[in-house]
Design a protein around this motif. Structure first.
Motif: not given
Length: 575
Positions: A467-472
């Motif tokens: 799902v590749t979260p955008d941690a930023g």
């Protein structure tokens, strides 16, 4: 039935009237209305047998109010009446009770007396329930008061016995009731009431039939039903434990055959102390503990090992593995695990089909949470707990969880969609799910997967890479994070990412405390530094990567009691 006006002097109270034996003149609320407008609603009467005399079947209070007004010179001489046929005793009883059953001041004993008279007239509990629009079980509860000796009913009506006690006494034999009354009359002994009464009736702890692991057909002694609840009880405690212990032995053997290393049956009444154990799956020598309460309840605690044994096994595993120093202290690792967990389960909301596949994977391969349990997000660091609470990913997930509660008709106070439900809950939830659109069901599945997704597990890593979260965007750089980063080399690497190589090199000799201050200023935009937005450490990314290629310069530094590295002496001139 016909309508007619009948003189007050020719009306008497019928023995069939539910309030015929009541001496209380509860009519003060009616007198002003009767004095102003008279009696508007006809009174139900029937011939008495004497010429011209009629019995009041229903409407006693209206009659008494009219009589009071007439005695006071109010001018009322006759009342509108609906005349029943003579001899209809059952109908008269029904009519009286129908009129009065909606009034809350009709106590259970009064209802019982009227219901019993209907039974004697040939009515059944089912007939009475249909007549008054009551559940049959409610009628049976009232009729159960017939199991009480008259003196107990009198004490109850007089308010000297509370409702819980009198309901427990309906399960007592006549001999037990008389023995209980002896205790009531005793000057030096006290009669048990409430919960203590139930234990007294059963000669000890009252054991519900719902606790049995065995088939109830194997129990040959009487089972006592409680009409005032959904419970029923075993009358013979010794026979219950004989059958229950046999069933516990069979349950223990079934667990062993299923591959568990051991199954421990705790002493009767002993509590399982989960805090003294570590979770260990079945394939890593986890055990099952069976806790048996004095009420007969058996709880299985699967996948545990005493902490000392678990630590010993971990040391054995570590001794066989190559030595490698981690750059994350235990509190920082927990912080990272929890935030990675939040981001992955947040994005599951938009990938329900993927969540469904992971639910199936859990069901097939099992996991330490698939009891089904809930990730409790436990941490011993208050700052980390605050950080989790304030996470935007947490807020979004909790909002959708509340939506799921409403869709399934669950208590909004629950802390997860997972947990143990009884058969009634399961049936209701299944029906609701059948009626929901596919998309709603899929989102509920994603929430269930999120609740049972174990932080720090390989499942979080696998899902995160998909799902590749955008941690930023989904993570907030907070005080808790900075306080947990203790290694000076790691802090320098973080500073280089956040503020650039020049700033990092200029502060290469700074203490960890100063480096954290500079990082804070860059991330918050304080003390004249430009705020850096959208940054997240590598540990929160997917896949996660390290900052240190080799051992830290602080490897030999002293650690405090929490296991954290102690700061090196500060260099005040390097800020």
């Amino acid at each position: 039935m016909k309508l007619s006006y009948i003189e007050l002097a020719k009306l008497i109270i019928s023995p069939s009237n539910m309030r015929a034996k009541h001496k209380r003149r509860d009519i003060q609320d009616l007198i002003p209305s009767v004095r102003a407008r008279g009696v508007l609603v006809p009174i139900l009467v029937r011939p008495n047998g004497e010429p011209g005399v009629f019995e009041i079947v229903a409407g006693r209070r209206r009659f008494m109010a009219a009589k009071a007004v007439a005695d006071d010179g109010g001018g009322i001489t006759e009342l509108p009446c609906a005349i029943m046929e003579a001899g209809d005793d059952a109908g008269a009883l029904e009519a009286s009770l129908i009129e009065n059953v909606a009034r809350l001041d009709a106590d259970e004993v009064t209802q019982w007396e009227t219901f019993v008279r209907l039974i004697r007239e040939g009515k059944t509990a089912e007939d009475i329930a249909a007549t008054f629009g009551l559940p049959q079980r409610m009628v049976e509860r009232v009729l159960a008061l017939g199991n009480l000796v008259p003196r107990i009913r009198a004490l109850y009506r007089a308010g000297q016995i509370d409702v819980t006690t009198v309901r427990h006494l309906t399960m007592a034999s006549t001999a037990q009731q008389r023995e209980w009354l002896t205790l009531v009359d005793s000057e030096d002994r006290r009669a048990p009431t409430g919960r203590l009464l139930k234990e007294w009736l059963f000669g000890g702890t009252a054991i519900r039939t719902s606790t049995a692991l065995f088939d109830l057909e194997d129990y040959t002694a009487p089972i006592i039903s409680d009409l005032f609840s959904d419970d029923s009880y075993f009358s013979d405690g010794a026979l219950f434990w004989q059958l229950q212990n046999k069933a516990i032995d069979a349950k223990r053997e079934a667990y062993r055959e299923d591959g568990w290393s051991d199954v421990i049956v705790l002493e009767l009444g002993e509590q399982f102390r989960s805090w003294e154990h570590d979770r260990r799956p079945r394939d890593k020598k986890g055990r099952v503990y069976l806790a048996v309460s004095s009420q007969g309840v058996v709880e299985a605690h699967e996948g545990y090992l005493p902490r000392k044994e678990s630590l010993r096994l971990d040391r054995e595993i570590e001794s066989e593995a190559p030595k490698q120093r981690t750059e994350l202290t235990a509190p920082l690792r927990r912080y990272v695990e929890l935030h990675r967990h939040l981001m992955v389960r947040h994005l599951l909301l938009s990938r329900p089909m993927l969540a469904l596949r992971f639910i199936l994977a859990h069901a097939i391969t099992s996991s330490s949470l698939w009891s089904i349990g809930c990730e409790n997000q436990q941490t011993d660091k208050p700052d980390t707990e605050t950080s989790i609470t304030n996470s935007p990913a947490q807020a979004t997930f909790l909002e959708r969880r509340i939506w799921a509660y409403e869709m399934l008709g669950l208590d909004l106070g629950r802390r997860s969609l997972t947990g143990v439900y009884d058969a009634a809950n399961f049936s209701e939830i299944a029906k609701r799910l059948v009626d929901l659109p596919d998309n709603d069901v899929l989102e509920i599945g994603a929430i269930v997967m999120g609740d049972s997704l174990q932080s720090g597990s390989g499942a979080v890593d696998a899902l995160g890479e998909l799902v590749t979260p955008d941690a930023g965007e989904m993570w907030l750089a907070d005080e808790a994070f900075l306080a947990l980063v203790r290694d000076r080399k790691v802090l320098l690497a973080l500073l280089e990412e956040v503020a650039g190589t020049d700033v990092a090199h200029a502060n290469g000799d700074a203490s960890a405390k100063i480096l954290r201050t500079i990082l804070h200023d860059c991330l918050q935009g304080t003390n004249g530094r430009t705020q850096v937005l959208g940054w997240a450490p590598r540990w929160l990314r997917f896949p996660a990567t390290s900052y240190l290629a080799g051992p830290s310069a602080d490897e030999d530094a002293e650690r405090n009691e929490d296991g954290d590295l102690v700061d090196l002496p500060e260099n005040a001139d390097t800020a």
